[in-house]
Design a protein around this motif. Structure first.
Motif, PDB file in Angstrom:
ATOM      1  N   TYR A  12     -17.315 -13.319  22.295  1.00 18.77           N
ATOM      2  CA  TYR A  12     -17.069 -13.606  20.887  1.00 18.77           C
ATOM      3  C   TYR A  12     -16.123 -14.788  20.775  1.00 18.77           C
ATOM      4  CZ  TYR A  12     -19.117  -9.052  19.817  1.00 18.77           C
ATOM      5  OH  TYR A  12     -19.966  -7.987  19.706  1.00 18.77           O
ATOM      6  N   THR A  14     -14.104 -17.625  18.012  1.00 15.32           N
ATOM      7  CA  THR A  14     -13.376 -17.508  16.756  1.00 15.32           C
ATOM      8  C   THR A  14     -13.994 -18.358  15.651  1.00 15.32           C
ATOM      9  OG1 THR A  14     -11.872 -19.255  17.490  1.00 15.32           O
ATOM     10  CG2 THR A  14     -11.203 -16.971  17.915  1.00 15.32           C
ATOM     11  N   THR A  15     -14.997 -19.159  15.984  1.00 15.34           N
ATOM     12  CA  THR A  15     -15.703 -19.967  14.991  1.00 15.34           C
ATOM     13  C   THR A  15     -17.207 -19.777  15.157  1.00 15.34           C
ATOM     14  OG1 THR A  15     -15.697 -21.895  16.455  1.00 15.34           O
ATOM     15  CG2 THR A  15     -13.880 -21.701  14.882  1.00 15.34           C
ATOM     16  N   GLU A  16     -17.938 -19.997  14.077  1.00 21.56           N
ATOM     17  CA  GLU A  16     -19.384 -19.828  14.105  1.00 21.56           C
ATOM     18  C   GLU A  16     -20.083 -21.126  14.499  1.00 21.56           C
ATOM     19  OE1 GLU A  16     -20.362 -16.345  10.899  1.00 21.56           O
ATOM     20  OE2 GLU A  16     -20.230 -18.402  10.150  1.00 21.56           O
ATOM     21  N   ARG A  17     -21.236 -20.969  15.139  1.00 24.13           N
ATOM     22  CA  ARG A  17     -22.079 -22.115  15.454  1.00 24.13           C
ATOM     23  C   ARG A  17     -23.536 -21.682  15.323  1.00 24.13           C
ATOM     24  NH1 ARG A  17     -23.267 -22.021  21.305  1.00 24.13           N
ATOM     25  NH2 ARG A  17     -22.281 -20.168  22.215  1.00 24.13           N
ATOM     26  N   SER A  31     -20.856 -16.234  15.961  1.00 23.16           N
ATOM     27  CA  SER A  31     -19.834 -16.497  16.962  1.00 23.16           C
ATOM     28  C   SER A  31     -20.048 -15.645  18.205  1.00 23.16           C
ATOM     29  CB  SER A  31     -18.447 -16.211  16.384  1.00 23.16           C
ATOM     30  OG  SER A  31     -18.397 -14.895  15.881  1.00 23.16           O
TER      31      SER A  31
END
Length: 229
Positions: A12, A14-17, A31
């Motif tokens: 996991y 800490t930011t989405e992609r 994430s």
């Protein structure tokens, strides 16, 4: 805890992609992935298990939401962790509530629970600070009371019940455990319903988890549901 494609550990950030689901091929912001980058979207992760959850609930005669939830957790394709619990908790409550004398038409209520619970994303306990098991209990309340954003007293009670479940979940601490959080939300919701709606669902004297060996982050003896020795 492991990738459904290759079996490697999940990671996991800490930011989405942008991630492409290995099953359906659709692209999502997420994430989470495994060590090799495999990603499975919430829908593909949960949908087959959810079908079994709803089928089991339609046939259950139990008044005990913990018992129902434990039976659902044993079903094939219901994973140790996952967003299927965002439906499982509310479905177990709906079933026990109806069987304990609560006024609700079960089949359409379960379908509505499916719709609402499916919209709540996996990982929300950590990324949003609001565990989906507690929110699922709030969805249950809103369904059986017909609560909407324009409701009065039931609107306030829906938020109070969810907040009470979250308070108890948070007090136990992390890392997350979908089983621990579900048991906690179910018990809190059943007690709240008895106090405010007068419907007494059955609860066991002790809740004992059967899944501790499957959870690498299990709190073990710090968890109130850890098996007695």
């Amino acid at each position: 805890m492991e990738c459904l494609i290759c079996g490697k550990p999940l990671q996991y950030g800490t930011t989405e992609r942008e991630m492409t689901c290995a099953y359906c091929g659709e692209t999502f912001l997420s994430s989470a992935s495994c060590a090799d980058g495999h990603y499975i979207c919430d829908r593909c992760h949960a949908e087959r298990g959810v079908e079994l959850i709803l089928h089991h609930c339609r046939r259950s005669t139990s008044k005990n939401p913990i018992q129902i939830a434990q039976e659902l957790m044993e079903l094939p394709l219901v994973h140790m962790h996952g967003n299927e619990h965002h439906i499982l908790v509310g479905a177990a409550l709906l079933t026990a509530y109806r069987n304990a004398g609560g006024e609700v038409e079960l089949s359409p209520a379960l379908e509505e629970m499916h719709t609402r619970g499916s919209r709540y994303p996996g990982g929300s306990c950590g990324f949003w600070g609001c565990c989906g098991a507690a929110v699922s209990a709030g969805m249950f309340w809103s369904i059986v009371t017909g609560t909407t954003p324009l409701s009065g007293e039931s609107w306030g009670l829906a938020n109070r019940m969810t907040a009470g479940a979250l308070e108890q979940i948070g007090a136990l601490g992390g890392p997350r455990c979908c089983k621990r959080n579900s048991f906690t939300a179910l018990r809190a919701a059943a007690e709240f319903v008895k106090a405010h709606l007068g419907v007494a669902m059955e609860l066991p004297g002790r809740i004992e988890c059967r899944h501790s060996a499957e959870n690498a982050q299990c709190l073990r003896r710090r968890c109130p549901y850890y098996p007695a020795r």
